[in-house]
Design an enzyme around this catalytic site. Structure first.
Site, PDB file in Angstrom:
ATOM      1  N   ASP A   1      25.882  49.355 -21.425  1.00 14.69           N
ATOM      2  CA  ASP A   1      24.724  49.784 -20.647  1.00 14.69           C
ATOM      3  C   ASP A   1      25.074  49.818 -19.169  1.00 14.69           C
ATOM      4  O   ASP A   1      25.465  48.804 -18.593  1.00 14.69           O
ATOM      5  CB  ASP A   1      23.560  48.817 -20.891  1.00 14.69           C
ATOM      6  CG  ASP A   1      22.334  49.190 -20.087  1.00 14.69           C
ATOM      7  OD1 ASP A   1      21.519  49.981 -20.579  1.00 14.69           O
ATOM      8  OD2 ASP A   1      22.196  48.674 -18.949  1.00 14.69           O
TER       9      ASP A   1
ATOM     10  N   TYR B   1      24.047  51.081 -10.512  1.00 14.76           N
ATOM     11  CA  TYR B   1      25.043  50.016 -10.620  1.00 14.76           C
ATOM     12  C   TYR B   1      26.325  50.353  -9.868  1.00 14.76           C
ATOM     13  O   TYR B   1      27.092  49.447  -9.527  1.00 14.76           O
ATOM     14  CB  TYR B   1      25.391  49.743 -12.088  1.00 14.76           C
ATOM     15  CG  TYR B   1      24.251  49.243 -12.939  1.00 14.76           C
ATOM     16  CD1 TYR B   1      23.003  48.924 -12.401  1.00 14.76           C
ATOM     17  CD2 TYR B   1      24.407  49.102 -14.313  1.00 14.76           C
ATOM     18  CE1 TYR B   1      21.963  48.488 -13.202  1.00 14.76           C
ATOM     19  CE2 TYR B   1      23.372  48.655 -15.124  1.00 14.76           C
ATOM     20  CZ  TYR B   1      22.155  48.356 -14.566  1.00 14.76           C
ATOM     21  OH  TYR B   1      21.127  47.931 -15.364  1.00 14.76           O
TER      22      TYR B   1
ATOM     23  N   LYS C   1      21.245  55.384 -16.652  1.00 10.70           N
ATOM     24  CA  LYS C   1      19.876  55.523 -16.160  1.00 10.70           C
ATOM     25  C   LYS C   1      19.890  56.242 -14.811  1.00 10.70           C
ATOM     26  O   LYS C   1      20.841  56.097 -14.034  1.00 10.70           O
ATOM     27  CB  LYS C   1      19.222  54.146 -15.965  1.00 10.70           C
ATOM     28  CG  LYS C   1      19.452  53.145 -17.070  1.00 10.70           C
ATOM     29  CD  LYS C   1      18.873  51.787 -16.701  1.00 10.70           C
ATOM     30  CE  LYS C   1      19.403  50.687 -17.600  1.00 10.70           C
ATOM     31  NZ  LYS C   1      20.818  50.383 -17.372  1.00 10.70           N
TER      32      LYS C   1
ATOM     33  N   HIS D   1      15.050  54.756 -14.798  1.00 15.39           N
ATOM     34  CA  HIS D   1      15.292  53.347 -14.471  1.00 15.39           C
ATOM     35  C   HIS D   1      14.019  52.602 -14.065  1.00 15.39           C
ATOM     36  O   HIS D   1      13.816  51.447 -14.438  1.00 15.39           O
ATOM     37  CB  HIS D   1      16.336  53.256 -13.354  1.00 15.39           C
ATOM     38  CG  HIS D   1      17.109  51.989 -13.343  1.00 15.39           C
ATOM     39  ND1 HIS D   1      18.419  51.910 -12.929  1.00 15.39           N
ATOM     40  CD2 HIS D   1      16.777  50.727 -13.696  1.00 15.39           C
ATOM     41  CE1 HIS D   1      18.846  50.660 -13.024  1.00 15.39           C
ATOM     42  NE2 HIS D   1      17.858  49.927 -13.480  1.00 15.39           N
TER      43      HIS D   1
END
Length: 279
Positions: free
Chosen positions: A42, A47, A72, A105
């Site tokens: 994931d 990120y 996301k 997200h």
């Protein structure tokens, strides 16, 4: 590894490897995760590690068909055209031509005065197009509460298949989880181990010891028994393996009740409709 089945029939490994703040630039870390048994990874544009994760998976020689990859789109990528562009960027960085799961997200941008419902609907229309085109095997959301989901589903042609939320003992989001289940949406858990306060909680320590397990393993098993897919993260090989060693015991109904009725603690303070609160 057991699996959940999404509403469209797609099978998803029952425990995923969360990569937020993980060292995905190290092929050794990703290789250890694969060796431990993880196939579900994931990530997210926010990120900042999609390219590193993609390179590491390729260096490890992992066949794409054996992997389940989730990404996301971030708050700044909400909107129909922005979502399509964000998806292409994620594919390029991950070095793949499709995703297994793609999520919105957060339901609202940082500007809480913005018209979030229309933004979500436009974004969802883009995800539906990607889904119908076979570019992504399943689509869903993250950090949505029931009123966000209701708004989205009023105009959606395809219902969300996943809602990834903060979930752990001390913050089980019971109503959100029940709402998702009632509408065929699989809840996923980010921060399924909570924080230090959760892992060090005396009650949870005593309960876990009774099962011959760690508090982390108890938290992950708690998620599974609630029908929630946990996404733990760790770079230590022994903890990676321990986080998958959760299929050989069952928490009793009485102990599940005790965990579900704990007072709130360990919450991140993140709420989609309000500025960050104190945990």
């Amino acid at each position: 590894m057991e699996n959940f089945t999404l509403s469209n029939g797609v099978s998803i490994p029952a425990v995923g490897y969360g990569t937020y703040l993980a060292d995905c630039d190290s092929a050794a870390v990703v290789e250890n995760a694969l060796r431990a048994g993880y196939r579900h990874f994931d990530t997210a544009s926010f990120y900042g590690n999609e390219a590193e994760l993609g390179r590491a998976l390729q260096q490890c020689g992992a066949a794409r068909g054996m992997l389940f990859l989730t990404s996301k789109l971030w708050k700044t990528e909400l909107g129909y055209r922005q979502a399509l562009d964000a998806f292409e960027r994620s594919l390029e960085k991950l070095g793949t031509d499709y995703l297994d799961l793609y999520l919105i997200h957060w339901p609202r941008p940082d500007d809480l005065s913005a018209e979030w419902a229309e933004l979500d609907r436009g974004t969802w229309r883009a995800l539906e197009e990607l889904y119908h085109a076979g570019r992504v095997r399943a689509i869903g959301v993250s950090n949505f509460l029931p009123h966000h989901l209701r708004s989205l589903m009023e105009t959606a042609e395809v219902a969300p298949m996943v809602n990834q939320i903060e979930f752990h003992p001390g913050y089980p989001q019971t109503w959100n989880v029940e709402f998702c289940k009632a509408h065929g949406i699989l809840p996923e858990a980010w921060s399924p181990l909570g924080r230090t306060r959760v892992l060090d909680d005396p009650f949870l320590r005593e309960l876990a010891a009774g099962y011959g397990k760690s508090v982390a393993q108890l938290c992950l098993r708690f998620a599974l028994q609630r029908g929630v897919l946990p996404l733990p993260k760790s770079s230590a090989p022994e903890r990676m393996a321990a986080n998958l060693d959760i299929f050989d015991f069952t928490i009793s109904d009485a102990d599940m009740d005790r965990i579900l009725t704990l007072p709130q603690f360990g919450w991140s303070g993140l709420h989609p409709d309000f500025p960050k609160q104190q945990p």
